[in-house]
Design an enzyme around this catalytic site. Sequence first.
Site, PDB file in Angstrom:
ATOM      1  CD  GLN A  19      -3.007  -0.779   2.336  1.00 14.82           C
ATOM      2  OE1 GLN A  19      -3.058  -1.600   3.238  1.00 14.82           O
ATOM      3  NE2 GLN A  19      -3.752   0.311   2.337  1.00 14.82           N
ATOM      4  CG  HIS A  20       0.274   3.615   2.288  1.00 13.18           C
ATOM      5  ND1 HIS A  20      -1.017   4.076   2.378  1.00 13.18           N
ATOM      6  CD2 HIS A  20       0.462   2.813   3.366  1.00 13.18           C
ATOM      7  CE1 HIS A  20      -1.580   3.589   3.468  1.00 13.18           C
ATOM      8  NE2 HIS A  20      -0.707   2.812   4.079  1.00 13.18           N
ATOM      9  CG  ASP A  30       0.154  -5.068   1.483  1.00  3.59           C
ATOM     10  OD1 ASP A  30      -0.709  -4.235   1.852  1.00  3.59           O
ATOM     11  OD2 ASP A  30       1.362  -4.956   1.759  1.00  3.59           O
TER      12      ASP A  30
END
EC number: 2.7.1.17
Length: 466
Positions: free
Chosen positions: A70-71, A223
């Site tokens: 992520q991110h 994820d």
Amino acid sequence: MNELVAGVDSSTQSTKVVVCEAASGRVVRTGQAAHPDATEVDPAEWWAALRTAGDGLLDDVAAIAVAGQQHGMVTVDDDGDVVRDALLWNDVRSAGAADDLVAELGGGQPWADAVGSVPLASFTVTKLRWLAEHEPDAAKRVARVLLPHDWLTWQLLDRAGDPTTDRGDASGTGYYSAVDGSYRTDLLVRAFGREPGLPTVLEPAGAAGHTADGVLVAAGTGDNMAAGLALELADGDVAVSLGTSGTVFGVSEKPVADGSGVVAGFADATGRYLPLACTLNAARVLTSTAAMLGTDLEGLDQLALSASPGADGLTLLPYLDGERTPNLPDATGSLVGLRRSNMTPANVARAAVEGMLCGLAAGLDSLREHGVALRRVLLTGGASRSAAVRAIAPGVFGADVVLPPEMEHVAVGAARQAAWALRGGAEPPSWRGHDDGTTLTPPAADLDAGANVVEAHRAARQHLHP
């Protein structure tokens, strides 16, 4: 003939590919390839790893989905080429930008009300502010901003059409509201100064398109959302994953808006919500401590289990890479309560395991404070294989701990999403044909000892980081 589907886990450290039977979820083959050990990575490394990990595995699959870390901030220009190396979730250079953005909107609660989460250094929106301030020439070239799974999905489609994403991964950017189902472009402009192109948000069972070979490419997700799919989380189930980061998350029918920033109000990959707390320091706390003590992970287990609960008064605050929860990006690790009498390798090993778990226990408490029911903890991730972790976790968490059957949960969750996109329906196919795992129930003495360890950890944290 049972159709086959593939799931890809493109994590911080590696790409893992699993091929499963679409009907049952049975894993029929797997592959893996490493990523560079860095917080700033050329996305081409992920694509090369996917091709290596999937070599010879994907010829007969009907559908594929990618779950990514992520991110991460992936920026591309008008030609679709990467502008600069991606900044990953664990790159904390944007901590100052995060503080500025929170202050500009009047605090954490306005952010949580807007997008479900308070931006920290890990969030994409803060990395975009950093890019605009520190690399303005690169920022001017940015035509689109993608997440790692978005970019890989687009590569599978030979960059045909516009990039896509899903609500789960988009909810970790800091400029997408899962409640409203829309981008908050006002917040994006606040961070970046203008509005770059963003991927289209697909429905959970949606398809991004087909590869040149006719393979259906599902929406993909983040994820943690994929891990939730693999675990088939139900009400009362809270997952604790011990990988590079440590995560605590459960499913909820209602969104969470925690103005303190401890709990991120993410969306899941089914249309529900995935409130989550994350620590930067998990499995690497154990590997680093083992290296410091001149042993391996098995040796660390033996040392930790030979010490008493509480490590004879020794407490480790394991902020070895800074910390996300609590929000201490510049913190360092601290060993508290050190005396000549407790300066032993066994106590240091025990303190490392307890310190890592106490950070996650604080996350469990925060989820419960926001209405997430806790009946049992499902323990996953590489560090969950540790004998010391398994022995100590039930007492520290104060709950039954379930060890699910070993599998690559993120990749299997992505494969389950691919099967859902392939077959359709209101819910993903049930793959609960496997056994539910081993349940570890803490005896009363362990609950008392665990509560004392958690309290000592909390007191040390408040003393050093009030």
